[in-house]
Design an enzyme around this catalytic site. Structure first.
Site, PDB file in Angstrom:
ATOM      1  N   ASP A 248       1.002  -1.033   0.378  1.00 52.40           N
ATOM      2  CA  ASP A 248       0.068  -0.099  -0.102  1.00 52.40           C
ATOM      3  C   ASP A 248       0.910   1.252  -0.134  1.00 52.40           C
ATOM      4  OD1 ASP A 248      -2.467   1.491   0.282  1.00 52.40           O
ATOM      5  OD2 ASP A 248      -1.646   1.788   2.425  1.00 52.40           O
TER       6      ASP A 248
ATOM      7  N   ASP B   5       0.012   5.167   0.919  1.00 54.02           N
ATOM      8  CA  ASP B   5      -0.164   6.075   1.963  1.00 54.02           C
ATOM      9  C   ASP B   5       0.243   5.625   3.315  1.00 54.02           C
ATOM     10  OD1 ASP B   5      -0.676   7.609  -0.430  1.00 54.02           O
ATOM     11  OD2 ASP B   5      -2.995   7.775   0.141  1.00 54.02           O
TER      12      ASP B   5
ATOM     13  N   ASP C  54      -1.249  -0.213   6.063  1.00 49.12           N
ATOM     14  CA  ASP C  54      -1.577   0.711   7.439  1.00 49.12           C
ATOM     15  C   ASP C  54      -2.984   0.308   7.804  1.00 49.12           C
ATOM     16  OD1 ASP C  54      -2.786   3.674   7.069  1.00 49.12           O
ATOM     17  OD2 ASP C  54      -2.079   2.480   5.156  1.00 49.12           O
TER      18      ASP C  54
END
Length: 280
Positions: free
Chosen positions: A18, A20, A192
């Site tokens: 991922d 961000d 996250d």
């Protein structure tokens, strides 16, 4: 550490990241708020709200409902935007805005995976006009991102062709595994956000990076390793402990969820609605 080099007689493997708050310390789309304002794509009010939204994102992130509101809003907002102009704005400001916020720990992981013989794939809900250049900067092999329809006039129509979010990220990974011959049981994934649980579930080696509260609980319950990245650093300032030549990123599924900067409008409005509900 990931110092085991792949046996190339075995099926290929990959590491899926991922973007961000996993590879970079901020939102890839919101980070370009000022640049899109200066380029005339958004007004001053939207730019200010984007700055606020970046703060909200860093402190809390977004749940499923907020992401859905963002998707609908951005698909309408970017209608009529010239794709080439968006690409040029991103290219002109990429190094100044993104290079300083790349996590040193993530860059090291990417290098280690490459040394071990694994492909590196960035999987992001943002659009290609933002994600593809970042993937190339990082030396990623492939990029999976949101794709929107572009009209014959070279502008976004406002229609979403492909949305790289939640379960669709996992589906994209499985499709890549079939086309590229990846053995998912031996692959890695990093995120996250709890919205990426399907992506993490799809590989044999899932990692929660700077996880939100929900993902942290999930990771603890499932015994997934938790990593804390907290050292943003310019790539040029990193110690060259690992030397891997950069690889150009290939776009697998991409485009402009990159109305990007103005995502702040949605974050701002949705957070205020949430706060009002709690206050009541």
């Amino acid at each position: 550490m990931l110092w085991v080099v792949e046996n190339h007689s075995l099926p290929r493997t990959a590491a899926f990241f991922d973007l961000d708050k996993t590879v970079i310390a901020k939102s890839s789309t919101l980070t370009f708020g000022k640049s899109f304002y200066q380029g005339g794509l958004i007004n001053r009010r939207a730019a200010l709200r984007t700055a606020y939204a970046q703060f909200v994102f860093l402190t809390g992130g977004a749940d499923h409902d907020q992401m859905e509101r963002m998707r609908k809003y951005l698909s309408a907002l970017c209608r009529g935007w010239n794709v080439q102009q968006v690409k040029e704005i991103v290219a002109e400001t990429l190094h100044d805005l993104i290079d300083p916020i790349i996590y040193d720990e993530a860059a090291s992981l990417i290098e280690e995976h490459h040394i071990a013989g694994r492909d590196v794939v960035i999987v992001s809900t943002s659009g290609a006009e933002v994600v593809e250049p970042i993937g190339e900067l990082l030396g990623a092999d492939r990029v999976v991102a949101t794709r929107m329809v572009v009209g014959d006039d070279g502008c976004f129509t406002g229609e979403v062709e492909y949305y790289a979010y939640g379960p669709t990220k996992a589906e994209a990974i499985k499709e890549l595994a079939q086309s590229e011959g990846y053995d998912l049981d031996r692959c890695y994934a990093y995120s996250d956000s709890a919205t990426d649980v399907p992506m993490l579930e799809s590989v044999g080696h899932p990692y929660a990076v700077n996880p939100d509260r929900t993902l942290r609980r999930e990771a603890l319950a499932r015994g997934w390793p938790i990593l804390d990245f907290n050292r943003p650093v310019r790539l040029k300032q990193r110690l060259p402990t690992l030397s891997v030549p950069p690889r150009p990123a290939l776009v697998v599924a991409a485009a402009v969820g990159a109305a990007a900067a103005t995502a702040g409008l949605v974050w701002y409005a949705s957070r205020r609605r949430t706060a009002t509900v709690y206050a009541g």
